[in-house]
Motif scaffolding. Structure first.
Motif, short mmCIF file in Angstrom:
data_model
loop_
_atom_site.label_atom_id
_atom_site.label_comp_id
_atom_site.label_asym_id
_atom_site.label_seq_id
_atom_site.Cartn_x
_atom_site.Cartn_y
_atom_site.Cartn_z
N GLN A 176 2.78 9.00 -9.15
CA GLN A 176 2.21 9.74 -10.28
C GLN A 176 3.30 10.22 -11.23
OE1 GLN A 176 0.07 12.75 -8.12
NE2 GLN A 176 -1.78 11.50 -7.95
N GLY B 199 0.97 1.14 -9.83
CA GLY B 199 -0.17 1.43 -10.66
C GLY B 199 -1.43 1.44 -9.82
N LYS B 200 -2.51 1.86 -10.44
CA LYS B 200 -3.79 1.90 -9.73
C LYS B 200 -4.58 0.64 -10.02
CE LYS B 200 -4.71 6.72 -8.90
NZ LYS B 200 -5.70 7.78 -9.04
N LEU B 201 -5.17 0.12 -8.98
CA LEU B 201 -6.05 -1.03 -9.06
C LEU B 201 -7.35 -0.63 -8.38
CD1 LEU B 201 -6.43 -4.03 -9.79
CD2 LEU B 201 -5.52 -4.59 -7.55
N GLY C 26 -8.77 2.13 -8.64
CA GLY C 26 -8.64 3.51 -8.19
C GLY C 26 -7.71 3.71 -7.00
N VAL C 27 -7.02 2.65 -6.56
CA VAL C 27 -6.13 2.73 -5.40
C VAL C 27 -4.72 2.37 -5.85
CG1 VAL C 27 -5.66 1.81 -3.11
CG2 VAL C 27 -8.02 2.07 -3.86
N TRP C 28 -3.75 3.20 -5.46
CA TRP C 28 -2.36 2.93 -5.81
C TRP C 28 -1.87 1.66 -5.13
CZ3 TRP C 28 0.24 5.00 -9.62
CH2 TRP C 28 -0.10 6.26 -10.09
N ARG C 29 -1.19 0.81 -5.88
CA ARG C 29 -0.57 -0.41 -5.38
C ARG C 29 0.84 -0.49 -5.94
NH1 ARG C 29 -3.54 -1.55 -1.22
NH2 ARG C 29 -5.65 -2.11 -1.73
N ARG D 120 2.37 9.06 -3.11
CA ARG D 120 1.46 9.17 -4.25
C ARG D 120 2.04 10.07 -5.34
NH1 ARG D 120 -2.41 8.79 -0.21
NH2 ARG D 120 -2.53 11.05 0.03
N THR E 130 0.85 -1.19 0.00
CA THR E 130 0.00 0.00 0.00
C THR E 130 0.89 1.24 0.00
OG1 THR E 130 -0.04 0.14 2.41
CG2 THR E 130 -1.79 -1.18 1.34
N VAL E 131 0.29 2.37 -0.29
CA VAL E 131 0.99 3.65 -0.22
C VAL E 131 1.53 3.85 1.19
CG1 VAL E 131 0.63 6.15 -0.25
CG2 VAL E 131 -0.25 4.73 -2.12
#
Length: 72
Positions: A25, A32-34, A36-39, A21, A5-6
């Protein structure tokens, strides 16, 4: 594939969630986003760390070892 996780990456790098984050970006950190959540893929992160910081070290806090919190 285990992911981070972030927050877990932030703890490991001693950065805020917001800073992590931003690095994601900007493409500085692998991730990447999964849904809508960064992983961050654990293996990619450890490789990035070795290349960027020179080591993927274990951490010690108060004499007790702990490791990154991995989500499966």
């Amino acid at each position: 594939m285990p992911t981070l996780t972030v927050r877990a990456v932030g703890r490991d790098l001693q950065l805020s969630d917001r800073s992590v984050r931003q690095l994601l970006q900007q493409g500085v950190l692998p991730g990447g986003k999964l849904a809508g959540v960064w992983r961050v893929d654990l293996e990619s992160y450890m490789e990035w760390k070795r290349e960027t910081l020179g080591t993927a070290r274990q951490h010690e806090s108060d004499g007790t070892r702990y490791y990154l919190e991995v989500e499966k």
